[in-house]
Every structure is written in structure tokens, then in C-alpha cells.
Write a protein that holds these residues in place. Sequence first.
Motif, short mmCIF file in Angstrom:
data_model
loop_
_atom_site.label_atom_id
_atom_site.label_comp_id
_atom_site.label_asym_id
_atom_site.label_seq_id
_atom_site.Cartn_x
_atom_site.Cartn_y
_atom_site.Cartn_z
N ASP A 146 14.18 29.53 8.67
CA ASP A 146 13.99 28.07 8.80
C ASP A 146 12.56 27.76 9.07
OD1 ASP A 146 13.74 25.66 9.97
OD2 ASP A 146 15.87 26.18 11.45
N SER B 128 11.61 24.61 9.65
CA SER B 128 11.54 23.28 10.50
C SER B 128 10.11 22.97 11.00
CB SER B 128 12.96 22.90 11.29
OG SER B 128 13.54 23.79 10.15
N TRP C 159 12.07 16.00 8.55
CA TRP C 159 12.18 16.52 9.89
C TRP C 159 13.45 15.97 10.36
CZ3 TRP C 159 12.18 16.22 14.88
CH2 TRP C 159 12.17 17.09 15.45
N GLY D 41 15.91 20.63 13.48
CA GLY D 41 15.99 22.11 12.52
C GLY D 41 17.21 21.64 11.91
N THR E 165 16.14 21.61 8.86
CA THR E 165 15.51 21.23 6.88
C THR E 165 14.33 21.61 6.39
OG1 THR E 165 14.12 19.74 8.92
CG2 THR E 165 15.88 18.91 9.10
N HIS E 166 13.48 22.27 6.88
CA HIS E 166 13.01 23.11 5.68
C HIS E 166 12.79 24.52 5.99
CE1 HIS E 166 11.00 18.90 6.85
NE2 HIS E 166 9.88 19.36 5.95
#
Length: 91
Positions: A29, A31, A40, A44, A46-47
Motif C-alpha cells: 500500500d 497510498s 487519494w 489509504g 488507493t495506491h
Amino acid sequence: MTDRAKSYQERIREKLTAAFSPARLEVIDESDHHRGHGGWREGGETHFRVRIVAESFRGASRVEMHRLINRVLAEELAERVHALAIEASAP
């Protein structure tokens, strides 16, 4: 435990493991590195960066490997995951 009760990191790990039986898998992770940038969200998840080595990728091009992974994770990408960096290979 339903998918909804699991973290996206757990969901990604479980789905990739089920689909590809990888020899090696990391789901990271990232994020926090994207705080304040597009996609974003607070909390978190998200990335992500996925590092995966699987025999099932043998003979596949980089684009084909990415398509396979994106297909397996379509639900997560549609819901919350904004960005997925993929490092995929065969052993």
C-alpha cells in the motif's frame, strides 16, 4: 469474512494468489506517498504496488500480464483502488 470486511490489500493478495498461484507476491500500500494527489482518500488503500512472479505468466508479454492482473482485480479498481503499479514476471 466477506470481501467487504477485508482490507483492499487482503482482497488483492487473495485474488492474485487464487488466480495465479504465485511463487512470490508482494502487495504494498503506497497510498501515503500520494497524499493530496488525485485519487487519494482518507484511510489509504488507493495506491498499490504489486510484485508478482508466477509460472502462469510464462510466455506472456508485459501488456498481457498487466491485462490479466487488471481483469482479476477489476472490482477493486472500480471501487476504491485508484492506481496499481505492476511488476510481473515468470520465474
